[in-house]
Design an enzyme around this catalytic site. Structure first.
Site, mmCIF file in Angstrom:
data_model
loop_
_atom_site.group_PDB
_atom_site.id
_atom_site.type_symbol
_atom_site.label_atom_id
_atom_site.label_comp_id
_atom_site.label_asym_id
_atom_site.label_seq_id
_atom_site.Cartn_x
_atom_site.Cartn_y
_atom_site.Cartn_z
ATOM 1 N N TYR A 146 0.884 -1.172 0.000
ATOM 2 C CA TYR A 146 0.000 0.000 0.000
ATOM 3 C C TYR A 146 0.918 1.218 0.000
ATOM 4 C CZ TYR A 146 -3.400 3.459 1.596
ATOM 5 O OH TYR A 146 -4.188 4.582 1.709
ATOM 6 N N ASP B 246 -2.274 -1.375 -4.068
ATOM 7 C CA ASP B 246 -2.641 0.002 -4.380
ATOM 8 C C ASP B 246 -1.337 0.795 -4.445
ATOM 9 O OD1 ASP B 246 -3.483 2.600 -4.521
ATOM 10 O OD2 ASP B 246 -4.722 2.540 -2.710
#
Length: 271
Positions: A123, A163
């Site tokens: 992330y 992400d």
């Protein structure tokens, strides 16, 4: 939904490895939306989750899916960041962070080592509204993270997913012209992603679908963006260049609900 696939490599080998990734934007909210039903339906060999927003000591038991080994990482700040990984096969080794204390305190990376490859779920830091973390993101994080991935890649191929908080190309978001100074689409962040690719890595989706438009994985909750398909492609599978011969498909599950992101899926034949 039917998640079956007959995808094959260019030389005709059917996939035998499925990795899925999903920014769930809070594990408790995701559970309330029956998020684990997706994992059961998709049945990936490895399931990677980002933005769990939950201390590892407080991970709800009902998020663990039968048949999977579960690994969690949280940062120092409660309710912020956090990643998870579920694997059908127990990894040889699981590592947390990238061995840089300044980054690792935020709980952003889990690495699982398997016999023939690494799976890294990440992330990546958001530069923030007004770009207060742009310099940290591009001058520190990106540099150190690329170095970490290169070190892994020197040992065996890498499958990076998560992400990555950047829309690399103009076609990777709905409105490129009006977002040049928006976090995730600044020239500096895009250059950081280019630098990663230049170090021997490949954006698996763009390898297969170089000109495909409206291939988004994130839609902001406001202004009915998802219904209008006004989105960004922020979620990726980036692979070591030598794995491209084994690539079968890279899929965006845009109709799977439960977060402001949708899952992405990587299919390969690695034997």
């Amino acid at each position: 939904m039917d998640f079956s696939s007959d995808a094959k490599t260019e030389d005709g080998r059917k996939w035998n490895l499925k990795v899925a990734s999903w920014n769930i934007n809070g594990i408790r909210a995701w559970l309330q939306k029956d998020g684990t039903s997706y994992i059961k339906a998709e049945s990936p060999d490895v399931m990677c989750l980002q933005e769990t927003k939950c201390d590892t000591s407080k991970i709800p038991k009902n998020c663990e899916v039968e048949g999977y080994h579960c690994y969690w990482l949280s940062g120092d700040q409660e309710g912020y960041s956090g990643v998870g990984m579920m694997t059908k096969k127990e990894p040889i080794k699981v590592s947390y962070g990238i061995d840089v204390a300044e980054h690792d305190k935020e709980g952003r990376v889990i690495t699982a080592e398997f016999e023939k490859y690494f799976v890294v779920t990440a992330y990546i830091p958001n530069s923030g509204r007004g770009l207060p973390r742009l310099e940290y993101r591009t001058k520190q994080w990106d540099v150190d993270f690329i170095a970490y991935l290169k070190k892994l890649d020197a040992k065996k191929p890498v499958i990076l997913c998560g992400d990555l908080n950047v829309a690399h190309l103009d076609i990777d978001l709905k409105n490129p012209k009006t977002n040049k100074k928006t976090a995730g689409f600044t020239p500096q962040e895009r250059e950081g992603f280019t630098n990663l690719l230049q170090e021997g890595f490949v954006d698996s989706f763009r390898k297969l679908y170089p000109k495909k438009e409206a291939a988004y994985t994130f839609w902001a909750y406001f202004m009915n963006n998802r219904a209008k398909d006004c989105g960004w492609r922020l979620d990726y599978f980036v692979i070591s260049e030598r794995l491209t011969k084994d690539l079968c498909d890279s899929v965006i599950r845009k109709y799977v609900l439960g977060s402001d992101h949708c899952p992405v899926v990587f299919l390969a034949n690695i034997s």
